[in-house]
Design an enzyme around this catalytic site. Structure first.
Site: not given
Ligand code: NAP
Ligand code: HSE
Length: 446
Positions: A37, A153, A226
């Site tokens: 994200v 959500v 959600k």
């Molecule tokens: P992700 O790809 O795992 O990215 C997480 C990021 O946070 C990475 O850059 C990671 O660093 C960093 N990070 C995690 N823990 C850390 C810590 N303790 N200290 C410093 N940096 C840390 O996750 P994402 O998919 O982007 O999701 C992020 C949020 O958005 C979550 O809450 C998820 O539920 C929400 N979300 C995601 C989606 C989706 O489609 N992915 C959709 C809706 C909502 P590194 O890069 O160095 O590992």
């Molecule tokens: N892991 C979540 C999903 C990301 O698959 O719906 C979006 O909140």
């Protein structure tokens, strides 16, 4: 989830971001996280910079980005902005802190610190809101800052804003939808491509849809978090995500997908919430949907929400429920809204919580893994009948490559879910049973 918030809200403060003489504002963003994200947000800001400036009068400057691993390859990201020290992000003169780390800690600590420092926060983190929403919203109200959570959500679908303002004049008593993109992606691939659960999950992870801990997706907890957020907005009462009855999709077998098709249904991961007046029916579970049901056509990582307002009537919202840019779109909408409209604290109703509704009636498909002995269907049907559960269809198939093993598949007439659960427990003790039965609720046409 995020209730009891605005009791001591300050008067609406002046926007922190002051317009320049040209009317444009520069908004300084501190990013916590640069994963799926976070990178999407940077790409979107870059791609649509001129458009956003023109439309909203806002330009963005990213001041610092927190990551865990400073050495990781991040194409297109200015490395000089990266840090592994959260305080460099929060205490770096930024106007808004954007939390895209995921999980509860350290996200909770960093968000609390940003709020205490007088900064509005935008987050996509439903797990954080489910576990610490109340305390964070209370703190934000005291400090006079805002927490934007549109992306938490249904990613790209602006459902939070719709419930918060678009439908504010409506009484909503039912929400039904598909709220987890990963589960829908997996079930779609298992249905349409005959892919295995493991392989479809791996693909969802590769595409960045799944949570860092994918059991949150496939065991239904992400959808429950959600659903709690949406229900709180729709019904105006505090809701604990733990109050949502949750069943995941792990135990579904190819046999269940085959049965769904033969019987004219599609398997979908459903989230359902109903305010019955005195109580709330909140559940997340896989369901058989008639092929002409509106939600049956929501495929892959798409999400959808059906809402019925007493004035607006039935509405459906559908779009990408996961993924880099769709989620970034929602994050950006919060950022722009805060930059334009200041930090009006979020207001939740402070009505008393409601108890769980007694379980209602539904039709069910049930699969009993069995030792294939003569009369096995009869034994199971008799056990169900003796507890008042009548059946409209029964069939048996052999398990390929497992001699002597089969599945008995039953369609049960309308029955109470708790009575069915007790009956299945009893049937599970029959010596002909070879594994844990699977029961799937059948939704009627909408
Ligand atoms: P992700 O790809 O795992 O990215 C997480 C990021 O946070 C990475 O850059 C990671 O660093 C960093 N990070 C995690 N823990 C850390 C810590 N303790 N200290 C410093 N940096 C840390 O996750 P994402 O998919 O982007 O999701 C992020 C949020 O958005 C979550 O809450 C998820 O539920 C929400 N979300 C995601 C989606 C989706 O489609 N992915 C959709 C809706 C909502 P590194 O890069 O160095 O590992
Ligand atoms: N892991 C979540 C999903 C990301 O698959 O719906 C979006 O909140």
């Amino acid at each position: 989830v995020v209730t009891e918030a605005v009791v001591e809200a300050k008067a609406r403060p002046e926007p922190r971001v002051k317009p320049s003489p040209t009317g444009r504002r520069t908004v300084k963003l501190g990013l916590l996280g640069c994963g799926t994200v976070g990178r999407g947000l940077l790409e979107l800001i870059d791609r649509n910079r001129a458009l956003i400036e023109e439309r909203a009068g806002v330009r963005f400057e990213v001041t610092k980005i927190l990551v865990r691993d400073l050495k990781k390859e991040r194409p297109g990201v200015d490395r000089s902005l990266l840090t592994d020290r959260a305080e460099e992000v929060v205490a770096n003169g930024c106007d808004i802190v954007v939390e895209l780390l995921g999980g509860i800690e350290p996200a909770r600590t960093f968000v609390a610190r940003a709020i205490a420092d007088g900064k509005s926060v935008v987050t996509a983190n439903k797990a954080l809101l489910a576990s610490a929403g109340a305390e964070l919203f209370r703190a934000a109200a005291k400090t006079g800052v805002r927490i934007g959570f549109e992306a938490s959500v249904c990613a790209g679908i602006p459902i939070i804003r719709t419930l918060e303002s678009g439908l504010v004049g409506n009484r909503v008593d039912t929400l039904c939808g598909i709220l987890n993109g990963t589960s829908n992606f997996i079930l779609t691939r298992m249905t349409e491509l005959g892919e295995s659960f493991e392989s479809a999950l791996q693909e969802a992870q590769k595409r960045g849809f799944a949570e860092a801990d994918p059991s949150l997706d496939v065991d239904g907890h992400d959808a429950a978090q959600k659903l709690a957020i949406l229900s709180e907005l729709a019904f105006g009462v505090p809701i604990d995500a733990a109050a949502v009855k949750v069943e995941g999709i792990r135990n579904l077998e190819p046999e269940d997908f085959k049965a769904a098709k033969e019987l004219g249904y599609v398997l979908k991961p459903i989230a359902f919430a109903q305010d019955t007046g005195d109580a709330l029916d909140l559940r997340v579970h896989p369901a058989f949907l008639p092929v002409d049901h509106t939600l049956a056509h929501v495929r892959f990582e798409d999400n959808a929400v059906l809402v019925k307002g007493d004035a607006a009537g039935e509405l459906i919202f559908r779009g990408k429920g996961a993924g880099s840019l769709p989620t970034a779109s929602a994050v950006l909408s919060d950022i722009v809204d805060i930059a334009r409209n200041g930090s009006a604290p979020f207001r939740f109703a402070d009505a008393p919580a409601k108890p769980a509704a007694p379980d209602g009636h539904a039709r069910f498909y049930i699969r009993f893994p069995v030792i294939d002995v003569p009369g096995v269907i009869g034994r199971i049907a008799t056990a169900l009948g003796s507890r008042g559960i009548s059946i409209s269809h029964a069939s048996a198939t052999l398990v390929p490559g497992k001699p002597g093993h089969g599945n008995v598949k039953i369609l049960a007439h309308d029955c109470r879910a708790s009575v069915l659960a007790d009956t299945i427990d009893a049937v599970s003790r029959l010596p002909v049973l070879a594994g844990r039965p699977v029961a799937i609720r059948i939704l009627e046409a909408n």
